[in-house]
Design an enzyme around this catalytic site. Sequence first.
Site, PDB file in Angstrom:
ATOM      1  CE1 TYR A  21     -49.436  45.927  -0.953  1.00 41.16           C
ATOM      2  CE2 TYR A  21     -47.825  44.218  -1.424  1.00 41.16           C
ATOM      3  CZ  TYR A  21     -48.118  45.491  -0.970  1.00 41.16           C
ATOM      4  OH  TYR A  21     -47.119  46.314  -0.535  1.00 41.16           O
ATOM      5  CB  CYS A  22     -49.622  38.382   0.475  1.00 35.71           C
ATOM      6  SG  CYS A  22     -50.670  37.112  -0.274  1.00 35.71           S
ATOM      7  CB  THR A  23     -45.526  36.515  -1.929  1.00 34.89           C
ATOM      8  OG1 THR A  23     -44.992  37.125  -0.767  1.00 34.89           O
ATOM      9  CG2 THR A  23     -44.425  36.259  -2.938  1.00 34.89           C
TER      10      THR A  23
END
Length: 337
Positions: A177-179
């Site tokens: 996951y990331c922003t």
Amino acid sequence: MENQPYSILLYYCYASIEDTEAYREEHHLFCIENNIRGRIIISPEGLNGTVSGLKEDCEKYMAYIHADPRFAKTEFKIEAFDKHAFAKIHVRVKPEIVHSSLRHLDPNVKTGKHLAPEEFKALKDQEDVVILDVRSNYEHELGRFKGALTLDIDNFRDFPEKVKELEHLKGKKVLTYCTGGIKCEKASAYLLEQGFQDVYQLHGGIIKYGMEAGGEDFEGKCYVFDNRIAVDINKVNPKVISICHVCGTECDRMVNCANSSCNAHLPICEKCGWEMEGTCSVECKENPEKRPYDGTGYYQKNTNGYNPYKGLIRRQDKAKQPLHEQKDPGIRADHQS
Ligand SMILES: [Zn+2]
Ligand SMILES: [Zn+2]
């Protein structure tokens, strides 16, 4: 929140763009004419942007992007806000839409399986699962998923090097996951290339997870790349995980060090903020060049005389040179989510 007059849009699209320079000018002009501000990157591999504008102007902007068959599939994360989240508009041509040193990977060909926020939520606590945060230190220190594995990196371009340390996880389900999802497209593709078998990515990132899954089990705040600096995600079981850089008490108040040559992004509590005059250390406090602290820790760049057409005109002159001779501004290259 819903009745706020402005929107903030976060989006990316991996799609081949051949006429980057001409498209940049057209896109830039559209933004100026519709009072869209923010940061947009155009590259031969696609588009990436965070922008703000009046709700109706943002609607026009999304329609403009969707009308181009190359970008018809672009998904927008839309957040409400009471004002512009940027002072200026920057539309830049760069070699990649997120600086990754993974230019050979095309997420349209191969990438990790996309998980909708609810699917991610259902899968993340299973036994054979590893949740992998692919963001940088200043981001995951402020907030991350409960139980997530984080990497000691200052920039996403260092991600491939760190993957060497993850060999022991090859038999597990890896959920990245990331922003906003853009880094995961490449990060998960790279994991597959390195022989990881079961790789998933949180589609739309933390931002969409907050909107669609209530942000459950995301602890702390999410660092964002506009004037807001950090946003709340978790409406279910929120928790503060960061501590004041000065006194060590629980604190999620992000401050940019008032010493502009340092400008470190750190949590500093209200009390220490005033005592340290907005700086992160005694050295920074003693710097005679430091900016006056007003209690926010946010320093709006001086926009007096700002002319939104400036970049457009400058680039038109530059366009006469071949692209590879142009200097890549390289500013906050990884600061695009
Ligand atoms: Zn403190
Ligand atoms: Zn400092």
